[in-house]
Design an enzyme around this catalytic site. Structure first.
Site: not given
Ligand code: GLA
Length: 726
Positions: A480, A550
């Protein structure tokens, strides 16, 4: 021959499967671009108009003189700064005298088999059995001695050409590269629409289309990574182009850092497109004999509309960019803990989770954020990649072994390029973060950025990650990157190299990812950046799948996935069924099936009926895996244009199978809904699996099926699967 050189006319002709690209060495060694478009059969080298008209106020180089030719209006192959071409330039080099006049002329060329790698940078490759040829054209600036090599690789099995550039300092003194774009393309007219992918967190890669106008237009990232806001992709398409018709030129930069795309339409109504590392945040000091390599651009041309452009990209990326074990090996269906539990994880909970998921047919548990240091929220512990003993009292290994004994693979989350101010790493090495002298670095999600342009910093973070990977049987890593880069500076760089930071930072990321790729080739890497903030071809080289967004709302995902698919294949789009309230699980699964499928919810909370439904979804995932991952996509009803319904089809490359998915956006579709299929073999017969009826491909394409009243509820969806019959 994919690349030919006509000595007499000094013309290069580069042929891909579908396109030709033609250049000419002109008087004075100017390299001109004569043509890029549909493949030309035959050899009309003398017939190209060089389009080098002189106009009032044009300038001329002393060695060429004021004839017909003017650098300002000629289709210069690689535009230079300060030598009579006033358009946005591809290259600008400040020499030891302090001026930045750059004037490149042809020196020599070479045609070689295959494709050379680009040092320290990800790039596309030639797949076994395929043929590619590369043309290297060396250009030289006579005053500074700087040499630039323009590299063109033609892939004969694809409609693809890649371009890249390297700069060599052949002088005795250091020079500064102020811009070295990877692509420069002069189009003889400006009558194009420009398509780009814009967005933000939760809303990535939405399609934006605008008509070119005089002057400069473009997109860029200065956020340290390619970013949610603009993607390093641009297409110029004819104004009438749609999915099936018209010309489309697509360009995609294989780069994860700050980039720039600029199109300038000038006084003679032509358009120049340049694309490459963002010059606003870049300067590179090149010592004598050193070479600088710019990243590559993938160039695709289609005269069968935007849809075919996308399909050429998809096939090429599946074949010639994505690599490693999971290029071909089936990816496991994963369940990710994030949206189910956020930071609130522990051994017991995750094992329970794993057992419940296993019963559904899930194949891998991914433990997301929250497993390390004192990480109970996002204020702490990035940089401390040591298991949290309160949550995992027995340590990681016994826990992972139990996950494996349940029958699931195991994945783990890292955010390697970040550091929390509240961390052991920061206490020990406050100097490790990206910061400008005398300023407190800005905070983003309570974290700082690690200065991975420095080898010692990369070594320190790798040591910890390696320790975890070495001592545990880990099958998957989610990598990430949850903030943009500010205070863009490395404290150790000398003053005249400060503007190298942004590029060095990305090279640092590539180095770290390379360590993972080479030391742990069996690990499946999924890259992520607050969803799709670093969704670019360079990441695809390391990670065959990328977390798309997301935003796990199936309806929001429609636009994101449509936009992303302009150049990225379904195989790489991480897509999960979640508990986001809008839409039914059925629709969520139908949308997630168009990607690398998984779950993002707590399986223990599902009732019996839902569990049955999920098992069916998983069976469908297996059934359609090859079709979806390697098939040809037809975007038929776009969320950017349609009010009532969205649809897409995937057709296997051998045209034996076809899956149509339709999502209804309103309570009902008011009009008659006749759906005409794309991409089928018109001479073949197809059986609708649902009712066994057989139709000719021609019928399905020309007459179509009446799907009115087939889905009559808001956010409902349906799929139709057709298979070729003999
Ligand atoms: C990012 C990712 C999410 C999740 C969180 C964890 O936002 O996109 O999927 O991993 O970080 O902090």
């Amino acid at each position: 021959m994919a690349i030919r050189f006509n000595r007499e006319n000094k013309v290069f002709i580069l042929d891909t499967k579908t396109s030709s690209y033609v250049m000419k060495i002109y008087d004075g060694g100017y390299l001109l671009n004569l043509y890029y478009g549909r493949k030309i059969e035959g050899d009309n080298v003398e017939d190209f108009d060089i389009r080098a008209k002189n106009a009032s106020f044009s300038l001329a180089a002393a060695d060429v003189g004021e004839g017909d030719f003017a650098p300002d209006s000629a289709p210069i192959e690689y535009g230079c700064d300060g030598a009579g071409d006033f358009r946005v330039s591809a290259i600008k080099i400040r020499n030891c005298n302090g001026d930045s006049v750059t004037d490149l002329r042809y020196l020599s060329h070479e045609i070689i088999d295959g494709k050379p790698e680009i040092k320290d940078m990800p790039s596309t490759y030639v797949n076994g059995g395929e043929k590619a040829t590369t043309l290297l054209i060396n250009m030289q600036d006579a005053v500074t001695g700087v040499q630039v090599t323009l590299k063109y690789t033609v892939f004969e099995n694809h409609g693809v050409m890649t371009k890249s550039v390297s700069v060599k300092n052949c002088s005795k003194n250091a020079v500064y590269i102020e811009r070295a774009m990877s692509l420069c393309n002069d189009f003889p007219k400006m009558d194009w629409d420009m398509i780009t992918l814009y967005g933000r967190h939760y809303y990535e890669r939405h399609i934006e289309r605008r008509r070119l106008a005089h002057g400069l237009q473009g997109i860029e990232s200065n956020k340290g990574i390619s970013s949610h806001c603009h993607n390093p992709f641009v297409a110029l398409v004819s104004p009438n182009a749609d999915e099936e018709h018209g010309e489309a030129y697509g360009f995609n930069l294989v780069y994860s850092g700050n980039f720039s795309v600029a199109v300038e339409c000038d006084y003679n109504d032509s358009a120049r497109l340049v694309m490459g590392i963002n010059p606003n945040t870049f300067t590179w000091k090149l010592e004598a004999n050193e070479v600088f390599d710019a990243p590559e651009v993938v160039c695709v041309y289609s005269n069968e509309g935007i849809g075919e452009m996308s399909r050429i990209f998809h096939r090429f990326y599946n074949n010639n960019l994505i690599n490693g074990k999971y290029k071909t090996e089936k990816r496991p269906i994963l369940i990710n803990s994030w949206e189910a539990t956020y930071f609130d994880i522990n051994e017991e909970k995750l094992l329970d989770f794993a057992r419940s998921a296993k019963e559904l047919g899930v194949e891998m548990l991914v433990m997301d954020d929250g497993w390390f240091g004192g990480r109970n929220d996002d204020t702490t512990s990035l940089g401390d990649w040591v298991v949290n003993k309160e949550k995992f009292p027995n340590g990681l290994s016994p826990f992972i072994e139990q996950v494996h004994s349940i029958g699931l693979k195991f994945g783990i989350w890292f955010e390697p390029e970040m550091i929390s101010p509240k961390s052991e790493l920061y206490k020990a090495h406050p100097d490790y973060c990206v910061r400008a002298e005398g300023r407190e670095p800005m905070l983003g999600r309570n974290q700082y950025v690690l200065d991975v342009s420095r080898k010692e910093v990369r070594d320190a973070v790798w040591l910890q990650i390696d320790e975890i990977l070495k001592n545990n049987k880990i099958d998957y890593v989610k990598w990430d990157f949850n903030r943009y880069v500010t205070d863009a500076n490395s404290v150790v760089l000398p003053i005249d190299r400060k503007k190298e930071f942004a590029h060095r930072f990305i090279l640092g990321t590539y180095d770290l990812m390379n360590r993972l790729k080479t030391n742990y080739p069996d690990i499946l890497l999924e890259s992520c950046s607050g969803g799709g903030g670093r969704f670019d071809p360079a990441m695809l080289y390391y990670s065959p799948q990328i977390w798309t967004s997301d935003n796990t709302d199936a309806i929001g995902r429609l636009s994101i996935q449509f936009g992303t698919s302009l150049c990225y294949p379904a195989s790489c789009m991480g897509a999960h069924v979640s508990d986001y309230p809008r839409a039914y699980y059925g629709t969520k699964a139908d949308v997630a099936l168009w990607g690398s499928f998984g779950y993002e919810l707590d399986p223990r909370k599902l009732n019996e009926e839902q569990r049955k439904e999920f098992k069916n979804q998983i069976a469908e995932y297996h059934k359609y895996y090859n079709l979806i991952h390697f098939g040809d996509l037809y975007r038929t009803l776009s969320p950017f244009e349609e009010k009532y319904k969205v649809a897409w089809q995937i057709v296997s490359q051998d045209k034996k199978e076809c899956l149509l998915t339709v999502v209804c956006l309103q309570e009902r579709i008011p009009e008659n809904f006749i759906y005409k299929f794309k991409g089928l073999d018109q001479n073949a017969y197809y059986k609708n699996e649902e009712d066994g009826k057989v139709y000719s491909g021609d019928f399905l394409a020309s007459v179509g099926l009446n799907l009115s009243n087939k889905i009559n509820y808001v956010y409902g969806s349906r799929k139709w699967y057709f298979i070729k019959v003999d």
